[in-house]
Design an enzyme around this catalytic site. Structure first.
Site, PDB file in Angstrom:
ATOM      1  N   LYS A   1       0.814  -1.230  -0.039  1.00  0.00           N
ATOM      2  CA  LYS A   1      -0.041  -0.201   0.167  1.00  0.00           C
ATOM      3  C   LYS A   1       0.929   1.296  -0.093  1.00  0.00           C
ATOM      4  CE  LYS A   1      -4.592   0.783   0.281  1.00  0.00           C
ATOM      5  NZ  LYS A   1      -5.641   0.016  -0.318  1.00  0.00           N
TER       6      LYS A   1
ATOM      7  N   GLY B   1     -20.553   6.922  -1.209  1.00  0.00           N
ATOM      8  CA  GLY B   1     -19.535   7.635  -2.277  1.00  0.00           C
ATOM      9  C   GLY B   1     -19.160   6.543  -3.565  1.00  0.00           C
ATOM     10  N   LYS B   2     -17.911   6.330  -3.561  1.00  0.00           N
ATOM     11  CA  LYS B   2     -17.360   5.454  -4.629  1.00  0.00           C
ATOM     12  C   LYS B   2     -18.050   4.230  -4.721  1.00  0.00           C
ATOM     13  CE  LYS B   2     -12.520   6.811  -5.881  1.00  0.00           C
ATOM     14  NZ  LYS B   2     -11.157   6.120  -5.616  1.00  0.00           N
TER      15      LYS B   2
END
Length: 360
Positions: A88, A190-191
């Protein structure tokens, strides 16, 4: 500052949350880039995970987030059956203020310098258009637009996978994989959340939503007037008659304050790192709340971006994401067999796969 730095190093080298293979601190003063790339494991293959762009309060907080998120990606990729380890990256700063083409290109050069040990993608604060820019400097970039050889928005399959996890939870708890007639609370639309609501409505669920962004809520209610709205997450988790709670925003949603207040019988959502600290999974189990581990059910997106490296095929990816249903059921069965919470069962299965890969 020394104490903070020592705390980060202790996490990296001495704690159970550490054990990372490599952590890279990146800086490009010309563009303002400050980033952390953490590779937790490459036992199963090149580390794969998204790039988070976020205004962290301190650099140490950014490093700790990268450590936690990359570790989660190792487990997620292992249980998704991918030939990838976990990594990440986090870029420090407010994307609304400092995100520029020059910064993204500089970041792409940093990722490219790892020579393929890390494959990046989108995360909070980064989007398909950003990955198109990063890819100009780095061929180990996924989450690109179809026009640039990518698969586009990975939120679609992320939401689909979470929906499969919910179906498995319903099967395990109520003996039926449908959400019809169940009340589901979605925090964050949201997304991923808005695609999840679409699946739930089509399956006949009653949906309650909340989001800090009014425009996100309005998009949902315009499309689905029957969806109810809670004023905030605190009100949502206390909703009477709630069957399933779906945290779909940032991590830490399940903590010492929220778990005692939950009315839902199931927690299954898209957010990463939902458990605020070790022990929360036991608190959920003691309250009789079934927890579908976040990194298991939200793996649809990483399944999609991993497929980009082999020439993206949506139907192939959706078929793999459908298996999240079976994986989730297997984790619940293992948890019952071993007498442990589902989160611990998922960890055991993932760790076993990674250990077997290291022995080869």
């Amino acid at each position: 500052m020394t104490d903070v730095t020592d705390g980060v190093l202790h996490t990296l080298f001495h704690s159970e949350q550490g054990g990372h293979e490599q952590v890279v601190l990146c800086q490009d003063r010309a563009s303002g880039l400050k980033a952390v790339i953490a590779l937790h494991s490459t036992a199963l293959g090149p580390a794969l995970g998204g790039t988070r762009f976020y205004p962290y309060a301190t650099e140490a907080e950014a490093v700790l987030d990268a450590l936690n998120l990359s570790r989660g990606m190792s487990y997620k990729n292992a249980l998704a059956g991918l030939e990838h380890g976990g990594g990440k990256a986090v870029i420090i700063g407010d994307p609304e203020q400092i995100k520029t083409e020059e910064l993204l290109l500089a970041y792409g050069r940093m990722v490219a310098s790892l020579g393929g040990r890390y494959v990046t993608a989108c995360d909070v604060g980064t989007y398909v258009a950003d990955m198109d820019v990063v890819a100009r400097e780095c061929r180990w970039t996924t989450g690109r637009s179809p026009e640039n050889g990518g698969a586009g928005d990975s939120s679609v399959l992320t939401a689909f996978g979470v929906f499969q996890g919910m179906r498995a939870s319903a099967q395990h708890l109520w003996g039926d994989p449908t959400l019809r007639g169940r009340t589901v609370g979605v925090a964050g639309v949201g997304k991923v959340g808005h695609y999840l609501v679409e699946h739930l409505v089509k399956d006949g669920a009653e949906v309650v939503v909340t989001d800090v962004r009014e425009e996100s809520v309005r998009r949902i209610t315009d499309a689905y007037p029957q969806v109810r709205v809670a004023v905030d997450t605190d009100a949502l988790i206390r909703t009477e008659g709630l069957d399933i709670y779906a945290p779909c925003a940032l991590g830490g949603a399940l903590n010492d304050d929220t778990v005692p207040a939950l009315t839902a019988k199931v927690v299954c959502g898209a957010a990463n790192n939902q458990l605020a600290h070790p022990g929360v999974e036991k608190d959920l189990a003691e309250r009789g709340i079934l927890y579908a581990p976040d990194y298991v059910v939200n793996a649809g997106g990483v399944i999609q971006v991993a497929d980009e490296l082999n020439g993206f095929d949506f139907d192939r990816c959706k078929a793999k994401a459908t298996k999240i249903f079976d994986t989730t059921l297997a984790i619940f069965a293992r948890a019952k067999e071993d007498g442990i919470p589902p989160a611990a069962a998922a960890d055991r299965i993932a760790e076993q796969r990674m250990a077997e890969a290291r022995r080869r």
